[in-house]
Design a protein around this motif. Sequence first.
Motif, PDB file in Angstrom:
ATOM      1  N   TYR A 247       0.852  -1.187   0.000  1.00  0.00           N
ATOM      2  CA  TYR A 247       0.000   0.000   0.000  1.00  0.00           C
ATOM      3  C   TYR A 247       0.889   1.239   0.000  1.00  0.00           C
ATOM      4  CZ  TYR A 247      -4.363  -2.516   0.913  1.00  0.00           C
ATOM      5  OH  TYR A 247      -5.464  -3.328   0.801  1.00  0.00           O
ATOM      6  N   ILE A 248       0.528   2.203  -0.858  1.00  0.00           N
ATOM      7  CA  ILE A 248       1.244   3.469  -0.951  1.00  0.00           C
ATOM      8  C   ILE A 248       0.238   4.600  -0.780  1.00  0.00           C
ATOM      9  CG2 ILE A 248       2.551   4.993  -2.477  1.00  0.00           C
ATOM     10  CD1 ILE A 248       3.778   2.533  -3.753  1.00  0.00           C
ATOM     11  N   ILE A 269      -8.822   7.875  -0.315  1.00  0.00           N
ATOM     12  CA  ILE A 269      -8.783   7.064   0.911  1.00  0.00           C
ATOM     13  C   ILE A 269     -10.185   6.593   1.286  1.00  0.00           C
ATOM     14  CG2 ILE A 269      -8.426   7.211   3.413  1.00  0.00           C
ATOM     15  CD1 ILE A 269      -5.824   6.905   2.172  1.00  0.00           C
ATOM     16  N   SER A 270     -11.185   7.396   0.999  1.00  0.00           N
ATOM     17  CA  SER A 270     -12.563   7.051   1.362  1.00  0.00           C
ATOM     18  C   SER A 270     -13.033   5.757   0.717  1.00  0.00           C
ATOM     19  CB  SER A 270     -13.509   8.194   0.980  1.00  0.00           C
ATOM     20  OG  SER A 270     -13.447   8.457  -0.419  1.00  0.00           O
ATOM     21  N   LYS A 271     -12.376   5.342  -0.365  1.00  0.00           N
ATOM     22  CA  LYS A 271     -12.773   4.108  -1.041  1.00  0.00           C
ATOM     23  C   LYS A 271     -12.067   2.867  -0.499  1.00  0.00           C
ATOM     24  CE  LYS A 271     -14.176   6.115  -5.464  1.00  0.00           C
ATOM     25  NZ  LYS A 271     -14.020   6.051  -6.945  1.00  0.00           N
ATOM     26  N   LEU A 272     -11.147   3.078   0.425  1.00  0.00           N
ATOM     27  CA  LEU A 272     -10.430   1.956   1.010  1.00  0.00           C
ATOM     28  C   LEU A 272     -11.284   1.290   2.079  1.00  0.00           C
ATOM     29  CD1 LEU A 272      -7.714   0.438   1.061  1.00  0.00           C
ATOM     30  CD2 LEU A 272      -6.921   2.076   2.768  1.00  0.00           C
ATOM     31  N   ASP A 273     -11.309  -0.024   2.069  1.00  0.00           N
ATOM     32  CA  ASP A 273     -12.079  -0.787   3.048  1.00  0.00           C
ATOM     33  C   ASP A 273     -11.737  -0.315   4.462  1.00  0.00           C
ATOM     34  OD1 ASP A 273     -12.600  -2.988   5.006  1.00  0.00           O
ATOM     35  OD2 ASP A 273     -13.334  -4.018   3.219  1.00  0.00           O
ATOM     36  N   LYS A 274     -12.764   0.061   5.232  1.00  0.00           N
ATOM     37  CA  LYS A 274     -12.537   0.623   6.564  1.00  0.00           C
ATOM     38  C   LYS A 274     -11.872  -0.372   7.505  1.00  0.00           C
ATOM     39  CE  LYS A 274     -16.224   4.066   6.321  1.00  0.00           C
ATOM     40  NZ  LYS A 274     -17.477   4.582   6.926  1.00  0.00           N
ATOM     41  N   ASN A 275     -12.164  -1.639   7.341  1.00  0.00           N
ATOM     42  CA  ASN A 275     -11.530  -2.654   8.197  1.00  0.00           C
ATOM     43  C   ASN A 275     -10.030  -2.733   7.928  1.00  0.00           C
ATOM     44  OD1 ASN A 275     -13.954  -3.463   9.473  1.00  0.00           O
ATOM     45  ND2 ASN A 275     -14.467  -4.761   7.715  1.00  0.00           N
ATOM     46  N   ASN A 279      -6.362  -0.989  10.438  1.00  0.00           N
ATOM     47  CA  ASN A 279      -5.144  -1.709  10.810  1.00  0.00           C
ATOM     48  C   ASN A 279      -3.874  -0.945  10.461  1.00  0.00           C
ATOM     49  OD1 ASN A 279      -6.466  -4.028  11.839  1.00  0.00           O
ATOM     50  ND2 ASN A 279      -6.787  -4.782   9.759  1.00  0.00           N
ATOM     51  N   PHE A 280      -4.032   0.174   9.787  1.00  0.00           N
ATOM     52  CA  PHE A 280      -2.882   0.964   9.381  1.00  0.00           C
ATOM     53  C   PHE A 280      -2.615   2.069  10.404  1.00  0.00           C
ATOM     54  CE2 PHE A 280      -3.905  -0.045   4.661  1.00  0.00           C
ATOM     55  CZ  PHE A 280      -3.265  -1.269   4.796  1.00  0.00           C
ATOM     56  N   PRO A 281      -1.406   2.661  10.370  1.00  0.00           N
ATOM     57  CA  PRO A 281      -1.114   3.782  11.280  1.00  0.00           C
ATOM     58  C   PRO A 281      -2.180   4.863  11.192  1.00  0.00           C
ATOM     59  CG  PRO A 281       0.880   3.062  10.170  1.00  0.00           C
ATOM     60  CD  PRO A 281      -0.241   2.302   9.536  1.00  0.00           C
ATOM     61  N   GLN A 282      -2.528   5.449  12.316  1.00  0.00           N
ATOM     62  CA  GLN A 282      -3.633   6.392  12.400  1.00  0.00           C
ATOM     63  C   GLN A 282      -3.449   7.615  11.505  1.00  0.00           C
ATOM     64  OE1 GLN A 282      -6.761   6.246  14.066  1.00  0.00           O
ATOM     65  NE2 GLN A 282      -6.070   4.111  13.959  1.00  0.00           N
ATOM     66  N   GLU A 283      -2.214   8.034  11.288  1.00  0.00           N
ATOM     67  CA  GLU A 283      -1.996   9.234  10.480  1.00  0.00           C
ATOM     68  C   GLU A 283      -2.477   9.062   9.043  1.00  0.00           C
ATOM     69  OE1 GLU A 283       2.699   9.111   9.714  1.00  0.00           O
ATOM     70  OE2 GLU A 283       1.942   8.138  11.519  1.00  0.00           O
ATOM     71  N   TYR A 290      -4.974   9.955  -0.726  1.00  0.00           N
ATOM     72  CA  TYR A 290      -5.104   8.951  -1.777  1.00  0.00           C
ATOM     73  C   TYR A 290      -4.274   7.714  -1.440  1.00  0.00           C
ATOM     74  CZ  TYR A 290      -6.560  13.200  -4.210  1.00  0.00           C
ATOM     75  OH  TYR A 290      -7.178  14.374  -4.553  1.00  0.00           O
ATOM     76  N   TYR A 291      -4.644   6.611  -2.092  1.00  0.00           N
ATOM     77  CA  TYR A 291      -3.853   5.395  -1.928  1.00  0.00           C
ATOM     78  C   TYR A 291      -3.677   4.698  -3.270  1.00  0.00           C
ATOM     79  CZ  TYR A 291      -7.841   2.150  -2.358  1.00  0.00           C
ATOM     80  OH  TYR A 291      -8.902   1.422  -2.831  1.00  0.00           O
TER      81      TYR A 291
END
Length: 409
Positions: A247-248, A269-275, A279-283, A290-291
């Motif tokens: 992930y970038i 980022i809003s399209k990334l699965d919330k679950n 699990n990623f760093p909070q920042e 974007y990802y």
Amino acid sequence: MRFTSKRFLVYSLLITLIFSSLIGCAKEANTTDTSTPLSMEDRLEDFEYLYKIISENYPFLKVNERVNGINWLEQKEKYIKLVENSNNDTIFMNNISAIVKDLNNGHTHVVDKESFKWYYTVYTNPKYKKSNKPWSKVFKDKTVLKWYGFNEDEFENIKSQGFFGSNAPAFHSDIIIPDEVAYLKISQMNGERVEEDGKEIRKFYEEVKDYNKLIIDIRGNSGGDDLYWMKNVIEPLTKEKISVGNYIFTRGNYGKPFYKARGMKQSPISKLDKNILENFPQEIKMDFDYYHISNRTIQPKNPIDFDGKIYLLVDKGVYSSSESFAAFCKDSGLATLVGTTTGGDGIGIDPLFFSLPNSGIVIRFSSLLALNGDGTINEEVQTPPDIEIDSAVGYSYENDEAIQYVINN
């Protein structure tokens, strides 16, 4: 630079061979010969532009705070005073360099006058016109050219000076224990040597294919071109397809044309699965926009049928493209990493550049926050070894603890 997930420009390594600013802190800026000195208003406007670009787009602000104890954004008043104390253009450039150095990233620095011509030659090369267009635009700006005193007619002269550095092989091979332990040292990921070195490395592989252990030593290798390790190291060794995904994440909008030029598709980022996001760093959830999922797949190519164990020797000097290699080996399980934690910042595309509007000073910066396979930030934790041991290079195999570990375990 490099793509499937990260593809360094062939020339990125070559710059590294010429000047150290690509792999560490920026060098002190050289004297500039602008015909009309900047006003204090111009200098302050330039700083504000720098501050805005970094505050909106730089990915490692929180990492810098955690690792180095520097909250860069909160240093603004201190930096303004530094700019105000710039009595001439040379001091101003040096002070801007000091401000940027506080970000503590090896890919992030002011481009000094001596280095400028090499960057210009790399990023305006017609061979890579389409993929380098946003980079080239920065270096061709008239204000930039004036600040660096660079005449575009120098392009051909620079190329003829042999700036690509040594054309010697970027590897060394040896037999440590006949029929048991083979050794391959890669000193640079030299993009100009991919084909030539690849032929010789394959011959060496054929010679040692029945050995029990293969040591690949990249200690002190500061990077270059991903193609070098993909084609010369992995393609001949692997018997099956290897895929690694990372992930970038990016902030702001400055980098969009750069990413587009390299085929890096981004999603909000809003399209990334919330679950997954939780699990990623909070920042990432708080500060990034974007990802991109970088999927790198390497297919075997005429594999040499090596059945032994592969060990990768690493240390803090492993950086950039070499870091990409170490991370790939770690996440794929291709090799056992032995030594100390690497230098980091190796997953993504080339660092970006921008110029300050009044002076034309060019600044290089990392723009991508990449995660290791375990969800940690590569720039923060780098790539830890599987076996931690003194990574100092010995003056002989017998006095090299990492090599002796591989031999005896």
